[in-house]
Design a protein around this motif. Structure first.
Motif, PDB file in Angstrom:
ATOM      1  N   UNK A  66      13.104  -6.078   5.501  1.00 52.86           N
ATOM      2  CA  UNK A  66      12.025  -6.862   6.095  1.00 52.86           C
ATOM      3  C   UNK A  66      11.461  -7.849   5.086  1.00 52.86           C
TER       4      UNK A  66
ATOM      5  N   UNK B  39      10.253   1.938  -3.161  1.00 54.80           N
ATOM      6  CA  UNK B  39      10.172   1.006  -2.026  1.00 54.80           C
ATOM      7  C   UNK B  39       9.318  -0.191  -2.381  1.00 54.80           C
TER       8      UNK B  39
ATOM      9  N   UNK C  74       2.371  12.548   1.704  1.00 50.60           N
ATOM     10  CA  UNK C  74       3.774  12.282   1.963  1.00 50.60           C
ATOM     11  C   UNK C  74       3.876  10.948   2.675  1.00 50.60           C
ATOM     12  N   UNK C  75       4.468   9.983   2.035  1.00 55.13           N
ATOM     13  CA  UNK C  75       4.482   8.666   2.644  1.00 55.13           C
ATOM     14  C   UNK C  75       5.897   8.108   2.695  1.00 55.13           C
ATOM     15  N   UNK C  76       6.825   8.935   3.114  1.00 53.52           N
ATOM     16  CA  UNK C  76       8.172   8.443   3.363  1.00 53.52           C
ATOM     17  C   UNK C  76       8.497   8.774   4.807  1.00 53.52           C
ATOM     18  N   UNK C  77       9.488   8.107   5.341  1.00 57.09           N
ATOM     19  CA  UNK C  77       9.919   8.438   6.694  1.00 57.09           C
ATOM     20  C   UNK C  77      10.792   9.683   6.631  1.00 57.09           C
ATOM     21  N   UNK C  78      10.231  10.785   7.050  1.00 52.47           N
ATOM     22  CA  UNK C  78      10.884  12.064   6.814  1.00 52.47           C
ATOM     23  C   UNK C  78      12.200  12.198   7.553  1.00 52.47           C
ATOM     24  N   UNK C  79      12.353  11.482   8.661  1.00 55.43           N
ATOM     25  CA  UNK C  79      13.561  11.688   9.443  1.00 55.43           C
ATOM     26  C   UNK C  79      14.669  10.707   9.064  1.00 55.43           C
ATOM     27  N   UNK C  80      14.374   9.774   8.179  1.00 55.28           N
ATOM     28  CA  UNK C  80      15.402   8.829   7.743  1.00 55.28           C
ATOM     29  C   UNK C  80      15.951   9.272   6.398  1.00 55.28           C
TER      30      UNK C  80
ATOM     31  N   UNK D  39      16.053   0.650   2.677  1.00 55.19           N
ATOM     32  CA  UNK D  39      16.539  -0.536   3.384  1.00 55.19           C
ATOM     33  C   UNK D  39      15.506  -1.064   4.359  1.00 55.19           C
ATOM     34  N   UNK D  40      14.795  -0.143   4.998  1.00 57.33           N
ATOM     35  CA  UNK D  40      13.775  -0.551   5.966  1.00 57.33           C
ATOM     36  C   UNK D  40      12.811  -1.535   5.320  1.00 57.33           C
ATOM     37  N   UNK D  41      12.415  -1.201   4.102  1.00 56.19           N
ATOM     38  CA  UNK D  41      11.458  -2.036   3.390  1.00 56.19           C
ATOM     39  C   UNK D  41      12.118  -3.337   2.921  1.00 56.19           C
TER      40      UNK D  41
ATOM     41  N   UNK E 109      17.996   4.701   3.942  1.00 55.23           N
ATOM     42  CA  UNK E 109      17.399   4.024   5.088  1.00 55.23           C
ATOM     43  C   UNK E 109      15.929   3.703   4.833  1.00 55.23           C
TER      44      UNK E 109
ATOM     45  N   UNK F  66       0.857  -1.176   0.000  1.00 56.26           N
ATOM     46  CA  UNK F  66       0.000   0.000   0.000  1.00 56.26           C
ATOM     47  C   UNK F  66       0.898   1.232   0.000  1.00 56.26           C
TER      48      UNK F  66
ATOM     49  N   UNK G 110       0.576   4.789   0.578  1.00 60.98           N
ATOM     50  CA  UNK G 110      -0.494   5.653   1.076  1.00 60.98           C
ATOM     51  C   UNK G 110      -0.474   7.046   0.472  1.00 60.98           C
TER      52      UNK G 110
END
Lengths: 305, 757
Positions: free
Chosen positions: A176, A220, A158-164, A171-173, A168, A153, A155
């Motif tokens: 996992x 991602x 804004x659908x990114x981790x703004x602080x990473x 890689x997070x995606x 990163x 999904x 979303x």
């Protein structure tokens, strides 16, 4: 906005580079059972039309026409109701997403499109009704398990981790879904599709431009194609030329076997892409059918079009 | 008052009561008294001692930052977790005589993470989407609960079998390199801190788990969309922070002579100050903040003259002063970029702690209420003296608790300094009575005014602070006042306390008799309750309602939030001040701890759990707090104070499910099961409002089949809510309460009284 964008190749995944699908193995079982549709499939959208109380346009209904579609849809929503706290957003929504199709989810503001997307990906739990992925009932499963079953999904907004950083985020995606060993290759794929992201790999994602953030959220998902991809307003705030490219990308990944649910404000674009259309109004399905049978109903069903 | 829970003994002085261990250089005797030749050693000792203390602060501060970063909870309970681990360590090592390593493993590596995990699973997991105030109250409850459990079960008197064990292989060994010499326990503290901070930085920078933790802070929902179990990540981070807190607690223990919860509350506040310095996000800055605080405190203890009362108070309360100043002036905190969760809309919007119920305008109940009160008061007069005395105390306490009704219930501000207001009023009136013979009747007014002045003093600088920061500022303020101002001879009368006479005025007015004083207190409570009731009904009440909903929104329709908040603070402090005078007059003297931070925390907890919004809640709080310990004593339970803390702490578990307060929850339950079916219009409106503010439960019963077309009540709805409930059929009010009826059709035009659907 359009200036920093790379030319079309930047947006379009090159098909040869696409990985061998790791999720293909779970898919085959579906065509294997064409004879007896399983129990969960029985309360299919046919009943939605008679239950429609408010006298909306009665839609030509999906399951009536046998057609070339596989018998078991990839995703089935069966009388799903959902809401937020005391507010109820969906009322007995039923529709099916056939395997390999692109379904456009349309409707005016506040119709419940985003809620449908959230229910499908497990972010919002339905208060009533059931959801099936193929044969498997997935009602009530948390979002991270659904992601592992192949429902992705992207979303709205804004659908990114703004602080990473960009890397990163990716890689997070990948870590996992693909494990530590598969992650570097996926990272490489993502960068080869979106070279701009490689340039910005160590930049904090919150400082990317809107288009780049969209690239990132798409990258991602795309480096490891899911069985079902739900994209919510992917083109929001993008320049028209980039919107075209986004839709080409979606078309490409559909041709690679990925089933799509597309929520869009650009109705015409969505209709060009989609095989089927589901139109929502005030939390109810008012149309569910193939795109070509929609005709000029769309004007009646979506005000302001 | 006499039944102060023992979480905060009067003189908690982390430096004053430390062992000589902090004097590092020049080992024997007071090194700083040896003249200038030792000045180098002196400075080195200062640095080493400050380093050790600062390291402990920094350790717990990293725990605070960790939980805040990974679960958005400002974990006040960390102090309690640290205390628990230290108590376990002490019991294993000193009481049972287990080997040091084994005790360490159990206390830090088993109890620590399990406590963190337990708190997360039982309480904090559900709290991500509740108002911050609720999270705060829950953390407060745990801060009181955990030490109470430990003390009630086995650690009643604290450690009395020798000094707490240090984490060293050889006790009392001193390592020396040239002019630098470090006692082993300080060296181990420093080494452990370095280990933890380096480990945490590495975790966040280089590992996948650290990456997931950082991502979870921003948006657990998006982490889930990436296929990661966000809940598991949060669990791990709570276990980690629990371990760190336990380590901090065990390391801090040898710096004190005994293990008391108060030492750990100081540790907690110091850690919060360090965390605030690190803007609640940066681990390196937090480390720097903790170390700086340690140095500063060490330097103060060395260079301030030790005989001045101010210095006596200032040294231990330095962390509070620093925290208060940081909250007011630290730009990093205000400019902190709030990273918002892009999927915040997925979870239902948090409803305000003080719900939607407005004061009833129904005046038909006034007469029966008044008559009932008069009868009860008259009956009370027949009670035996001691019960009369206790009930008077409950009424006085209820009066003070009404100040919470104004500030927390109406203005939505969680203040932990109500005891400071009450104390200011009490001491003001008492000093006037003792030195200038001003009668206490006048003192009541003066006390109220003094309280009001203190309230203004705290409210003006903190106007810009919201939510948790205001609460922390009030906590720091209470601690400062409690440590620096109240112990002064000129204020609180020093260790002996002050004599406070009963109200008496030259023969005309005499309330010195218990019964007469009881009637006076009832009158004071009635006046205070009436004022609160009127204010809530009036314009100010509406303004405060609006501000509680949205300060920006209220400002946009012409309400001045600052003015309304100052009004609330002032009224609240006025009531607390008057109540404080009555409280001290009830006891006929003041003693240390009456208006201390322990009571401040306990009072806030009790009132908010029972219902900060209603006058009933304040009444229930007063009576419970006074009468419950008497019941425990009557039942012959040892250590009733600790058990009282356990019970009130456990109340948080219920509070999590009923943030509107237990009194309202019980009332609702009673109404559902035994209430009359017919309601007045006003009550029906109230019930319907509650229904809309509660999440709709999943309609699992087959009776309300979703396919069934909705027919009832689809027609044009009447305007008044009472009539709406009338059309909904016989079980109307049950339906409204349980919210389990058939769903509203989407096309139904919403009646105006419901607001938009």
């Amino acid at each position: 906005m359009s200036q920093p964008m790379p030319p079309a190749p930047g947006w379009q995944p090159q098909i040869p580079m696409a990985p061998p699908e790791p999720q293909i193995p779970p898919a085959p079982p579906v065509p294997q059972v064409p004879i007896a549709p399983p129990a969960p499939q029985v309360p299919m959208p046919q009943q939605a039309a008679p239950a429609d109380p408010a006298g909306y346009v009665t839609a030509p209904v999906a399951a009536v026409q046998p057609g070339p579609e596989p018998a078991v849809p990839l995703l089935t929503l069966d009388y799903v109701s959902a809401g937020y706290g005391q507010f109820r957003a969906l009322f007995d929504v039923s529709f099916a997403v056939p395997m390999g199709c692109a379904v456009a989810l349309l409707g005016p503001n506040g119709a419940g499109k985003t809620t449908v997307a959230r229910v499908c990906s497990g972010l919002v739990q339905p208060t009533n009704g059931a959801i099936y992925l193929g044969h498997q009932e997935i009602t009530g499963m948390p979002a991270h398990e659904l992601r592992r079953l192949g429902i992705a999904h992207a979303p709205e907004g804004r659908s990114v981790f703004a602080s990473l950083t960009v890397e990163e985020n990716l890689l997070l995606e990948f870590r996992s879904s693909l494990g530590k060993t598969g992650a570097p290759a996926a990272l490489e794929r993502a960068y080869s599709w979106f070279p701009r992201l490689r340039e910005r790999r160590n930049q904090i994602a919150g400082t990317l431009s809107g288009g780049e953030q969209r690239m990132l959220s798409l990258a991602r998902v795309l480096a490891d194609l899911p069985r079902l991809l739900i994209v919510d307003e992917l083109s929001l705030g993008l320049a028209p030329i980039i919107v075209d490219e986004v839709f080409e990308t979606l078309d490409t990944i559909r041709s690679q076997g990925c089933t799509l649910v597309v929520i869009e404000q650009h109705v015409n674009k969505a209709l060009e892409l989609a095989d089927r259309v589901v139109i929502l109004q005030k939390g109810r399905v008012v149309y569910d059918g193939p795109t070509d049978e929609l005709g000029d109903l769309v004007g009646q069903l979506i005000p302001g079009l | 008052m006499s039944r102060a829970v023992s979480i905060w003994p009067a003189s908690a002085d982390p430096i004053g009561s430390t062992k000589s261990g902090l004097v590092a250089a020049g080992t024997a005797g007071p090194g700083w008294a040896r003249g200038n030749s030792k000045i180098v050693n002196d400075v080195v000792g200062l640095i080493v001692g400050g380093l050790a203390l600062g390291c402990v602060y920094a350790l717990v501060a990293t725990g605070v930052v960790l939980t805040y970063k990974t679960s958005a909870v400002f974990n006040l309970a960390l102090g309690a977790q640290a205390f628990t681990a230290a108590a376990v360590m002490y019991s294993l090592r000193n009481n049972l005589g287990l080997p040091l390593i084994l005790s360490f493993v159990v206390a830090v590596l088993i109890v620590g993470p399990l406590l963190g995990l337990g708190l997360y699973v039982t309480l904090f997991r559900r709290l991500r989407n509740v108002p911050e105030a609720v999270r705060l109250v829950v953390a407060l409850g745990v801060l009181i609960l955990l030490p109470a459990i430990v003390q009630a079960l086995w650690f009643g008197k604290g450690g009395n079998r020798g000094s707490p064990p240090a984490l060293v292989l050889e006790q009392d060994k001193v390592y020396a390199w040239g002019p630098v010499s470090i006692p082993a326990d300080q060296l181990s503290t420093i080494l452990f801190t370095i280990l933890v901070v380096v480990g945490l930085v590495a975790l966040f920078k280089y590992t996948n788990l650290g990456l997931q933790m950082r991502a979870v802070v921003e948006s657990p929902r998006m982490v889930q969309l990436a296929g990661i179990n966000a809940d598991r990540v949060s669990m791990i981070s709570w276990m980690l922070s629990g371990t760190i807190a336990a380590l901090g607690g065990v390391l801090l223990a040898p710096l004190f002579l005994s293990i008391t919860p108060s030492n750990y509350t100081i540790l907690l506040v110091a850690a919060i100050a360090a965390a605030v310095f690190g803007r609640l996000t940066s681990l390196p800055l937090t480390l720097v903040g903790g170390l700086a605080l340690g140095f500063l405190q060490q330097a103060l203890s060395r260079y301030l003259p030790s005989d001045s009362v101010l210095a006596q108070g200032l040294r231990p309360s330095l962390p509070f002063v620093v925290l208060f100043l940081l909250l007011l002036f630290w730009p990093g905190l205000r400019d902190r970029r709030e990273v918002t969760d892009p999927l915040a809309g997925v979870d239902p919007p948090a409803s305000s702690i003080a719900g939607t119920v407005r004061a009833s305008k129904d005046t038909s109940k006034v007469l029966p209420l008044t008559l009932g009160t008069v009868v009860i008061v008259a009956l009370c007069l027949l009670l035996p003296g001691i019960w009369m005395y206790r009930i008077t105390g409950a009424i006085v306490l209820s009066t003070i608790f009404l100040s919470f009704t104004v500030l927390t219930g109406m203005a939505g501000q969680i203040s932990l300094c109500q005891a400071a207001f009450a104390g200011a009023g009490a001491y003001g009136a008492a000093q006037l009575a003792n030195h200038f013979n001003v009668p206490i009747m006048v003192g009541l007014l003066v006390g109220g005014l003094v309280g009001l002045a203190v309230g203004m003093l705290i409210s003006l600088p903190t106007l810009g602070l919201r939510g948790i920061y205001l609460t922390l500022a009030t906590l720091a303020f209470t601690l400062m006042v409690d440590q620096i101002v109240f112990p002064l001879e000129q204020v609180g009368g020093g260790p002996a306390g002050l004599e406070v006479p009963r109200p008496y005025w030259s023969g005309f007015i005499d309330f010195s008799d218990d019964r007469a004083f009881f009637l006076l207190c009832v009158a004071a409570l009635a006046v205070a309750a009436l004022v609160v009731w009127l204010v809530r009904r009036g314009t100010t009440g509406r303004f405060l309602d609006a501000i509680r909903g949205s300060e920006t929104g209220a400002a946009s329709i012409g309400i001045n939030p600052s003015r309304a908040k100052i009004t609330a603070f002032a009224l609240s402090a006025l009531i607390a001040g008057v109540g404080g005078v009555l409280l001290s007059s009830w006891q006929q003297r003041t003693s240390a701890g009456d208006f201390g931070v322990g009571n401040s925390l306990l009072w806030a907890l009790v009132v908010i759990i029972l219902g900060a919004r209603t006058i009933k809640g304040a009444l229930a709080g007063g009576f419970l707090l006074v009468l419950f310990p008497e019941l425990l004593k009557a039942a012959g339970i040892p250590n009733p104070e600790a058990w009282q803390g356990v019970v009130f702490g456990l109340g948080t578990f219920v509070f999590v499910r009923h943030p509107e307060g237990l009194v309202d929850a019980i009332g609702g339950w009673y109404q559902r099961h035994f209430g009359r079916p017919e309601r007045t219009t006003e009550e029906v409106r109230r019930i319907v409002t509650i229904d809309l503010s509660e999440p709709e439960p999943p309609a699992g019963n087959g009776a309300s089949s979703p396919q069934a077309p909705y027919t009832a009540g689809v027609g044009p709805l009447p305007d008044t809510a009472g009539a709406v409930a009338g059309t909904a059929g016989g079980g109307s009010y049950r339906y409204a309460q349980a919210g389990s009826g058939p769903p509203q059709p989407p096309s139904m035009p919403a009646p105006p009284s419901f607001g938009g659907t």
